[in-house]
Design a protein around this motif. Structure first.
Motif, PDB file in Angstrom:
ATOM      1  N   PRO A 181     -10.871  -0.892  -1.910  1.00 43.17           N
ATOM      2  CA  PRO A 181      -9.665  -0.181  -1.466  1.00 43.17           C
ATOM      3  C   PRO A 181      -8.800   0.299  -2.636  1.00 43.17           C
ATOM      4  N   ALA A 182      -8.677  -0.538  -3.663  1.00 41.52           N
ATOM      5  CA  ALA A 182      -7.887  -0.155  -4.835  1.00 41.52           C
ATOM      6  C   ALA A 182      -8.520   1.033  -5.552  1.00 41.52           C
ATOM      7  N   LEU A 183      -9.868   1.026  -5.654  1.00 41.03           N
ATOM      8  CA  LEU A 183     -10.576   2.122  -6.323  1.00 41.03           C
ATOM      9  C   LEU A 183     -10.434   3.420  -5.543  1.00 41.03           C
ATOM     10  N   ILE A 184     -10.472   3.334  -4.218  1.00 42.59           N
ATOM     11  CA  ILE A 184     -10.280   4.522  -3.368  1.00 42.59           C
ATOM     12  C   ILE A 184      -8.909   5.138  -3.630  1.00 42.59           C
ATOM     13  N   HIS A 185      -7.899   4.279  -3.797  1.00 42.37           N
ATOM     14  CA  HIS A 185      -6.550   4.772  -4.088  1.00 42.37           C
ATOM     15  C   HIS A 185      -6.461   5.362  -5.503  1.00 42.37           C
ATOM     16  N   LEU A 186      -7.220   4.794  -6.425  1.00 46.43           N
ATOM     17  CA  LEU A 186      -7.199   5.267  -7.807  1.00 46.43           C
ATOM     18  C   LEU A 186      -7.972   6.578  -7.991  1.00 46.43           C
ATOM     19  N   ALA A 187      -8.964   6.823  -7.133  1.00 42.80           N
ATOM     20  CA  ALA A 187      -9.869   7.961  -7.279  1.00 42.80           C
ATOM     21  C   ALA A 187      -9.162   9.316  -7.433  1.00 42.80           C
ATOM     22  N   PRO A 188      -8.150   9.649  -6.609  1.00 41.88           N
ATOM     23  CA  PRO A 188      -7.494  10.953  -6.780  1.00 41.88           C
ATOM     24  C   PRO A 188      -6.865  11.123  -8.161  1.00 41.88           C
TER      25      PRO A 188
ATOM     26  N   TYR B 145       9.669   0.696  -1.689  1.00 39.50           N
ATOM     27  CA  TYR B 145       8.652  -0.030  -0.919  1.00 39.50           C
ATOM     28  C   TYR B 145       8.152  -1.261  -1.677  1.00 39.50           C
ATOM     29  N   ALA B 146       8.172  -1.203  -3.014  1.00 46.15           N
ATOM     30  CA  ALA B 146       7.827  -2.397  -3.802  1.00 46.15           C
ATOM     31  C   ALA B 146       8.881  -3.487  -3.579  1.00 46.15           C
ATOM     32  N   LEU B 147      10.154  -3.077  -3.495  1.00 47.73           N
ATOM     33  CA  LEU B 147      11.224  -4.041  -3.194  1.00 47.73           C
ATOM     34  C   LEU B 147      11.073  -4.605  -1.776  1.00 47.73           C
ATOM     35  N   LEU B 148      10.710  -3.740  -0.841  1.00 51.38           N
ATOM     36  CA  LEU B 148      10.479  -4.197   0.533  1.00 51.38           C
ATOM     37  C   LEU B 148       9.320  -5.196   0.566  1.00 51.38           C
ATOM     38  N   HIS B 149       8.290  -4.908  -0.211  1.00 53.65           N
ATOM     39  CA  HIS B 149       7.148  -5.810  -0.364  1.00 53.65           C
ATOM     40  C   HIS B 149       7.621  -7.173  -0.866  1.00 53.65           C
ATOM     41  N   LEU B 150       8.529  -7.164  -1.845  1.00 55.36           N
ATOM     42  CA  LEU B 150       9.093  -8.402  -2.385  1.00 55.36           C
ATOM     43  C   LEU B 150       9.907  -9.147  -1.330  1.00 55.36           C
ATOM     44  N   ILE B 151      10.683  -8.409  -0.560  1.00 56.02           N
ATOM     45  CA  ILE B 151      11.506  -9.027   0.503  1.00 56.02           C
ATOM     46  C   ILE B 151      10.610  -9.745   1.510  1.00 56.02           C
ATOM     47  N   PHE B 152       9.530  -9.081   1.921  1.00 57.42           N
ATOM     48  CA  PHE B 152       8.601  -9.720   2.864  1.00 57.42           C
ATOM     49  C   PHE B 152       7.939 -10.954   2.232  1.00 57.42           C
ATOM     50  N   TYR B 153       7.658 -10.878   0.936  1.00 58.88           N
ATOM     51  CA  TYR B 153       7.079 -12.016   0.225  1.00 58.88           C
ATOM     52  C   TYR B 153       8.051 -13.200   0.218  1.00 58.88           C
TER      53      TYR B 153
ATOM     54  N   TYR C 117       2.913   4.462 -15.287  1.00 57.69           N
ATOM     55  CA  TYR C 117       1.455   4.391 -15.419  1.00 57.69           C
ATOM     56  C   TYR C 117       0.964   2.951 -15.557  1.00 57.69           C
ATOM     57  N   PRO C 118       1.501   2.163 -16.531  1.00 58.87           N
ATOM     58  CA  PRO C 118       1.083   0.753 -16.552  1.00 58.87           C
ATOM     59  C   PRO C 118       1.517   0.006 -15.293  1.00 58.87           C
ATOM     60  N   ALA C 119       2.673   0.374 -14.720  1.00 55.00           N
ATOM     61  CA  ALA C 119       3.134  -0.273 -13.484  1.00 55.00           C
ATOM     62  C   ALA C 119       2.120  -0.057 -12.365  1.00 55.00           C
ATOM     63  N   PHE C 120       1.610   1.168 -12.274  1.00 56.54           N
ATOM     64  CA  PHE C 120       0.627   1.502 -11.248  1.00 56.54           C
ATOM     65  C   PHE C 120      -0.674   0.723 -11.455  1.00 56.54           C
ATOM     66  N   LEU C 121      -1.187   0.723 -12.684  1.00 57.23           N
ATOM     67  CA  LEU C 121      -2.449   0.036 -12.972  1.00 57.23           C
ATOM     68  C   LEU C 121      -2.339  -1.475 -12.771  1.00 57.23           C
ATOM     69  N   ILE C 122      -1.206  -2.036 -13.186  1.00 58.51           N
ATOM     70  CA  ILE C 122      -0.989  -3.482 -12.994  1.00 58.51           C
ATOM     71  C   ILE C 122      -0.809  -3.786 -11.510  1.00 58.51           C
ATOM     72  N   GLY C 123      -0.184  -2.843 -10.786  1.00 55.13           N
ATOM     73  CA  GLY C 123      -0.054  -2.989  -9.331  1.00 55.13           C
ATOM     74  C   GLY C 123      -1.412  -3.025  -8.646  1.00 55.13           C
ATOM     75  N   LEU C 124      -2.326  -2.181  -9.116  1.00 54.55           N
ATOM     76  CA  LEU C 124      -3.692  -2.209  -8.572  1.00 54.55           C
ATOM     77  C   LEU C 124      -4.385  -3.528  -8.902  1.00 54.55           C
ATOM     78  N   ALA C 125      -4.161  -4.028 -10.120  1.00 50.56           N
ATOM     79  CA  ALA C 125      -4.731  -5.330 -10.509  1.00 50.56           C
ATOM     80  C   ALA C 125      -4.190  -6.429  -9.588  1.00 50.56           C
TER      81      ALA C 125
ATOM     82  N   GLU D 129       0.826  -1.209   0.000  1.00 41.29           N
ATOM     83  CA  GLU D 129       0.000   0.000   0.000  1.00 41.29           C
ATOM     84  C   GLU D 129       0.861   1.261   0.000  1.00 41.29           C
ATOM     85  N   MET D 130       1.960   1.224   0.744  1.00 44.27           N
ATOM     86  CA  MET D 130       2.859   2.385   0.792  1.00 44.27           C
ATOM     87  C   MET D 130       3.442   2.655  -0.591  1.00 44.27           C
ATOM     88  N   SER D 131       3.786   1.600  -1.300  1.00 43.23           N
ATOM     89  CA  SER D 131       4.318   1.756  -2.654  1.00 43.23           C
ATOM     90  C   SER D 131       3.284   2.403  -3.567  1.00 43.23           C
TER      91      SER D 131
END
Length: 196
Positions: A166-173, A83-91, A147-155, A41-43
């Motif tokens: 939750p994803a739509l709320i983040h996309l709304a702004p 933060y995406a890398l940190l997400h990967l590390i936790f994964y 832009y595609p990275a963000f949209l694919i991240g939401l997917a 989410e932070m990413s």
């Protein structure tokens, strides 16, 4: 000197959530799986903050506030990748096995995460002044991979949680900012046509 101090304080602020996540994990207060959501989410949130000033400043005008925001957006983008890398590390810690990770790779909710990370990699790697000068206009095209990275991240988020709210709320702004950009460009286009 003032600029480097400001940049240092910005990076300190951006790193605090990650430090707290790592502290909780290393102290045994949280499992790796508990850190997947907050790091992801932070990413996403930092990506949104990096993408917002462009369309908003185009609509409202490039005032001092937006100039300052635009000046730090590359930092926000690089932090989002961090933060995406940190997400990967936790994964990796959560799966605890390369074989288990490979077994999951074909799941849409997983490979979308990998694809989003790969798309973020190049813009993050070239997010410094020398690369911008050297690559010229190509630099901007590469940065648009966010832009595609963000949209694919939401997917990735939706496919794993099976909850789109939750994803739509983040996309709304961003949707709102892109609508404002479209309105602003349409107005300018009509104004230019009326003047010719």
């Amino acid at each position: 000197m003032k600029s480097s101090v400001t940049k240092g304080l910005l990076w300190l602020l951006l790193s605090v959530p990650g430090i707290l996540m790592l502290w909780s994990f290393t102290q045994g207060d949280a499992l790796a799986m508990d850190m997947l959501h907050p790091s992801g989410e932070m990413s996403v949130r930092l990506m949104i903050l990096a993408m917002l000033p462009g369309p908003l400043s185009e609509f409202f005008g490039l005032n001092r506030f937006f100039r300052g925001w635009i000046a730090i957006r590359r930092n926000l983008g690089v932090a989002a990748f961090g933060y995406a890398l940190l997400h990967l590390i936790f994964y990796i810690f959560d799966m605890n096995s390369l074989a288990a990770m490979a077994e999951e790779f074909g799941i849409p909710g997983i490979w979308t995460g990998w694809l989003s990370l790969v798309l973020m990699l190049l813009p993050a790697v070239i997010s410094f002044n020398y690369a911008m000068r050297k690559l010229g206009r190509t630099w901007k095209y590469i940065q648009r991979l966010v832009y595609p990275a963000f949209l694919i991240g939401l997917a990735h988020w939706i496919l794993l949680d099976w909850a789109w709210q939750p994803a739509l709320i983040h996309l709304a702004p961003l949707i709102f900012a892109w609508i404002l950009r479209f309105i602003g460009r349409s107005r300018r286009h009509r104004k230019q046509r009326s003047m010719t």
